[in-house]
Design an enzyme around this catalytic site. Structure first.
Site, PDB file in Angstrom:
ATOM      1  N   GLU A  59      -6.014  -2.449  26.857  1.00  0.00           N
ATOM      2  CA  GLU A  59      -5.511  -3.324  27.905  1.00  0.00           C
ATOM      3  C   GLU A  59      -6.087  -2.962  29.265  1.00  0.00           C
ATOM      4  O   GLU A  59      -5.346  -2.353  30.433  1.00  0.00           O
ATOM      5  CB  GLU A  59      -4.049  -3.143  28.013  1.00  0.00           C
ATOM      6  N   GLU A  84      -2.330  -5.170  17.551  1.00  0.00           N
ATOM      7  CA  GLU A  84      -0.797  -4.923  17.540  1.00  0.00           C
ATOM      8  C   GLU A  84       0.087  -6.234  17.034  1.00  0.00           C
ATOM      9  O   GLU A  84      -0.297  -7.580  17.436  1.00  0.00           O
ATOM     10  CB  GLU A  84      -0.606  -4.841  19.065  1.00  0.00           C
TER      11      GLU A  84
HETATM   12  C1  GAL Z   1       1.234  -3.684  24.164  1.00  0.00           C
HETATM   13  C2  GAL Z   1       0.670  -2.322  24.556  1.00  0.00           C
HETATM   14  C3  GAL Z   1       1.418  -1.117  24.112  1.00  0.00           C
HETATM   15  C4  GAL Z   1       2.668  -1.609  24.258  1.00  0.00           C
HETATM   16  C5  GAL Z   1       3.293  -2.834  23.797  1.00  0.00           C
HETATM   17  C6  GAL Z   1       4.762  -3.043  23.955  1.00  0.00           C
HETATM   18  O1  GAL Z   1       0.709  -4.607  25.045  1.00  0.00           O
HETATM   19  O2  GAL Z   1      -0.872  -2.348  24.120  1.00  0.00           O
HETATM   20  O3  GAL Z   1       1.058   0.145  24.598  1.00  0.00           O
HETATM   21  O4  GAL Z   1       3.061  -1.472  25.426  1.00  0.00           O
HETATM   22  O5  GAL Z   1       2.537  -3.915  24.216  1.00  0.00           O
HETATM   23  O6  GAL Z   1       5.569  -1.947  23.305  1.00  0.00           O
END
Ligand code: GAL
Length: 980
Positions: free
Chosen positions: A417, A495
């Protein structure tokens, strides 16, 4: 002269980064008890502290490695040494926001600074030495015997200095700043935890020592041969006895080998010996490549069953001991996880070594996230500013050089990010030149110009399908050429399935899509562990602290609690669900049994199969299931080993696959995969039993004026059930609410179902009885449930009929009024639950049920719950989420019995099924509690017998709850039977 701690330069005086290596060079651990003093600014304790003779006897002592915010130290305000956790000098949690003004590379004058001192002895016969720090957060300046060695930023990366040590006593002084220019590059969603938090060591460097080495060990899947070349910074010999390899560094050998994979982490051990040092070699032969848009290792597609792992311990933060790292890996492997994204920085090097040994695919991520620049519209974002290039390259090099010899590392991730910028081109070019053997990943640039994967976080199921078909819409920011390239790339879901609180839902849905398209190389659930700290309230009660427990802004609140394991590594129900969904053997149980080997590489010889037949959850037979050899990716069909009997009831066959032998991560007998099939469901005929008690069912009970139906007594005013046989209760009330889960609250203002529920009053329904009609052996109670303020309502009819010694209840509900006359979309007014709540005597202790269990289950998280008969204490039904919320539901319950000393057993039967929860507090109390210790026994047991609940989803980050798991607001009729 700018300050070293808030200038662009990442460091000074450091040695070139090099490979992590275990060698016979002497090593002195400098971990242990150091002297420590905390100061409010970067000036620290002043100039003198680095002098050899400085008197530090009045200072605190501190463990190294540790974070000073978690250890007993003297706070800035003075007083006695204590832990700072829970104060604004202690651990601070922010998600995307930087905890300081955006004014790169400068940081505030208020910059808590820890001065550290250690006096240590070096043996007389030591020669040249190197001082290594494995990790210091966020900026350290180092002096040895009063001489300045240099400084470094880049918290989760090693740095070394040439260390001119003296024989005998030496004095090491380290000044550590909480904030530095590095802070701008380390805005990951996690606690800010300063200090020397990883090992410090002194390593002897004899003449002719091997400063660096690079293992190149590929595998040719066509020939079965491995090709090895080990480059070394000094002349050296490579010996791998097991392979008969004895050659000079820089030479190449090709020999038949077994390849390395996460499933079969075959390492060949040997040595690399120079005139001055012998380095251990642990060679894993494997080749990573992308061909035809598919990621392959050793010629076969690889599927990441992954998690994102932060380093966290509830007492020591990002300081982890080896046991904790091993524990993570054991738990992962036991739960069918085969891959780790090291979000969002390189972990302790021992963790990577352990991944080589135990077998996990690793996507290793650089310590780089500039998320905070989003608050400036990405103005000044470091990747787009050439002044930050040296720092970005420095971080990348230190990661790649350290872990380049690990077979487990199969991809490098450039950052998390950090939006876009040309510095990434230089970072990419450097890695491609230095290590062309691994593909690169970077998610945030929509053109993916520096990435070998297309990638996203938290797509909806629909979008993921489109991506699988390579039909997802082109982002505005990119041109046609980039778009075409992007679609040709393999897709890595870096993710998904935000595991915050109760959830995530839809794990199976995601997995099915990921498996359906060859472009997908799997995904990484967010995230492995809750980042909560153990803390105590004023009364000494221990609890798990999160951001909101510190009075500080900006504050990321509870968002740090989003793991598959709780902060103390207790697996959550979400992890149980993930284990089932990810199982590497697909088993379908019906007239025949189809077994598909879903491993990347290995056969199923390591698994033993058994079957078990049950009638209504009662064992009726079991045996061994003979399964012929099945190669990875292949299926076999075997005949069903047993026939169901003729008796009525549900005949379920369960097939299980267990480890035949002990492994490094689980003992023989560990359950890897299982599945169930209903061989026969033969309805049971209940004999219509005559009413017990008065045959003309209805009469006024003289003493208390209750209405009597069979064994039951109802309140004549409210129509509520007061007594069932000997059981005194507070009869079922319509219940449409649950204590919101984190996912019910959505993210920011988005998908906040809980806010809608509250706006339309589902959290405060009032009930009115409109009609009570007694007729023969039926009692009808009709009424209306509605919330203060609003015209809308739920109209309900409870139809009670005597049914043998019990009562049957048919519930009909309908929704009236202008529900959409609120600030919300009609579609968002889904129901959290639709069911009945009963207040029961507090002496109920035990539950037995036939349905899904033993763990909690919800409409979109029920794979881990097998059909069977289960028993649990009421307390055992609760899941102690660190932020109290709805938990402990059981879907598809056929029947439930509650029992307790001196009480009649209460039996509830579904028609055919219901959901239940049972707890010692109400949903309202559950919602109000901030921490588990706020939950007090109400003296009653609150049983919910529900038609249904909405699913869980994972909207705390990502898409809204999928339509199919929303409990609609529509006319519904269902029934249940009660008997005491
Ligand atoms: C993503 C980020 C993580 C965490 C997650 C939400 O955007 O890469 O580090 O913040 O969201 O828990």
């Amino acid at each position: 002269m700018p300050n070293y701690w808030d200038d662009f330069a990442p460091g000074a005086g450091r040695r070139e980064p090099r490979a992590d290596a275990v060698s016979d060079a002497r090593r002195l651990s400098l971990n242990g008890s150091w002297r420590f003093r905390l100061s409010p600014t970067a000036a620290g304790t002043g100039d003198g502290f680095n002098k050899v003779g400085f008197d530090d006897s009045a200072w605190d002592t501190i463990r190294v490695p540790s974070h000073w915010v978690l250890e007993p130290v003297t706070p800035l305000a003075g007083g006695t040494a204590r832990s700072l956790r829970g104060t604004d000098e202690g651990p601070l949690y922010t998600n995307t926001a930087l905890p300081m003004p955006l004014d790169p590379p400068r940081v505030p004058t208020e910059n808590p600074t820890g001065d550290y001192r250690l006096v240590f002895d070096v043996p007389e016969d030591w020669g040249r030495a190197v001082l290594r720090f494995q990790g210091v957060d966020s900026c350290a300046k180092v002096w040895l015997n009063g001489q300045e060695l240099g400084f470094s930023t880049g918290s989760r990366l090693p740095f070394e200095f040439d260390a001119p040590v003296l024989p005998g006593e030496n004095v090491l002084a380290v000044r550590v700043h909480r904030w530095s220019s590095g802070t701008y590059l380390e805005d990951q969603d996690m606690w800010w935890l300063p200090g020397i938090f990883r090992d410090v060591e002194l390593i002897e460097r004899p003449a002719g020592a091997i400063d660096d080495h690079f293992v190149h060990a590929g595998f040719n899947h066509r020939t079965g041969q491995g090709t090895l070349r080990v480059d070394a910074s000094t002349p050296a010999r490579v010996e791998i006895p097991e392979l008969g390899i004895s050659m000079a560094a820089g030479e190449t050998a090709t020999v038949p080998v077994q390849p390395w994979s996460a499933e079969s982490p075959r390492l060949y051990r040997g040595t690399l010996t120079s005139a001055g040092e012998t380095v251990e070699l642990r060679i894993g032969f494997r080749t990573v490549e992308i061909s035809d848009g598919v990621l392959r290792v050793n010629g076969r597609p690889v599927f990441f069953r992954g998690v994102n792992r932060h380093e966290h311990h509830p007492d020591t933060g990002r300081t982890l001991d080896r046991e904790t790292m091993v524990r993570d890996i054991e738990l992962m492997k036991q739960h069918n996880i085969n891959a780790v994204r090291t979000s969002h920085y390189p972990p302790h090097p021992e963790f990577v070594r352990l991944c080589d040994e135990y077998g996990l695919w690793v996507v290793e991520e650089s310590d780089l996230e500039t998320h905070g620049f989003i608050y400036a519209g990405w103005e000044g974002n470091p990747p787009a500013d050439p002044r930050w290039l040296p720092a970005m390259l420095d971080r990348t090099r230190r990661m790649v050089e350290r872990d380049k010899n690990s077979p487990s590392v199969v991809a490098w991730s450039l950052a998390n990010e950090s939006w876009i910028g040309e510095n990434f081109d230089a970072v990419e070019a450097w890695i491609r030149e230095r290590d062309p053997s691994r593909p690169l990943h970077y998610e945030r640039d929509p053109s993916y110009r520096n990435s070998d994967f297309a990638s996203l976080m938290y797509p909806s199921l629909e979008l993921l399908e489109q991506i699988g078909r390579r039909e997802d819409p082109r982002p505005e920011e990119i041109n046609d050429e980039d778009d075409a390239r992007r679609r040709s790339l393999p897709f890595l879901l870096c993710e998904y399935a935000h595991a915050m609180g109760n959830g995530p839902g839809s794990l199976l849905d995601y997995h099915r899509i990921l498996k359906a398209y060859e472009r997908f190389c799997g995904g990484f659930v967010w995230e492995w562990i809750d980042h909560g700290f153990t803390h105590r309230d004023a009364a000494g009660r221990e609890f798990i602290m999160h951001g909101s427990d510190v009075d500080y802004r900006p504050n990321g609140g509870r968002y740090c609690l989003d793991g598959l394991v709780f902060s103390d590594r207790t697996p959550s129900p979400g992890l149980a669900e993930l284990k089932k969904v990810l199982q590497p053997v697909e088993i379908s149980v019906a007239e025949t049994i189809v077994i598909r080997n879903d491993h990347d590489a290995v056969g199923l010889e390591h698994l033993g199969f058994t079957w078990r037949l049950e009638l209504d959850g009662v064992p009726r037979g079991n045996g061994v299931l003979a399964v012929p050899a099945v190669a990875a990716g292949e299926s076999v069909t075997v005949p069903c080993p047993v026939d169901p009997g003729d008796e009525p009831g549900e005949w379920w066959l369960t097939v299980e696959a267990e480890l035949r032998e002990d492994t490094a991560w689980a003992p023989a007998g560990h359950l890897v995969a299982w599945s169930q099939g209903a061989l026969a469901v033969r309805p049971k005929q209940r004999r219509a039993e005559p009413l017990r008690g008065p045959v003309s069912a209805w009469h006024q009970v003289s003493s208390d004026g209750g209405l009597r139906l069979g064994d039951a007594v109802f309140d004549p005013a409210s129509g509520r059930l007061l007594r069932l046989g000997r059981l005194e209760l507070d009869g079922p009330q319509l219940d449409v609410y649950r204590a919101p889960t984190e996912n019910d609250r959505g993210q920011g203002g988005n998908n906040n179902l809980a806010a809608v529920w509250s706006a339309v009053g589902l959290d405060r329904m009032q009930h009115r009885t409109d009609r009570i009609e007694a007729d023969g052996d039926r009692l009808r109670v009709a009424g209306r449930s509605a919330a203060a303020t609003h015209p809308h309502a739920i109209e309900y009819v409870f139809d009670w009929t005597a049914d043998g010694p019990g009562l049957r209840l048919e519930v009909s509900v309908d929704f009236t009024g202008p529900w959409a006359d609120t600030p919300y979309q009609h579609r968002d007014i889904v129901l959290p639950r639709l069911g009945l709540r009963l207040g029961l005597p507090g002496a109920y202790e035990e539950a037995r049920w036939f349905g899904r269990g033993p763990g909690e289950s919800y409409a979109d998280s029920r794979e881990a719950a097998a059909v069977g008969t289960y028993a649990s204490s009421l307390d055992g039904l609760q899941v102690g989420y660190p932020v109290p919320q709805e938990n402990g539901n059981h879907v598809e319950t056929r029947w439930l019995e509650l029992s307790g000393a001196g009480l009649p057993t209460l039996k509830v039967e579904g028609d055919p099924v219901f959901h239940f929860t049972a707890r010692r507090w109400t949903s309202e109390a559950l919602e109000r509690a901030r921490h588990p210790h706020d939950l007090a026994d109400s003296g009653r047991v609150w049983l919910n017998v529900d038609h249904a609940q909405s699913g869980l989803g994972s909207a705390a980050c990502g898409p809204s709850l999928p339509e199919q798991y929303r409990l609609p607001r529509e006319a519904t009729t269902w029934s249940v039977r009660f008997q005491a």
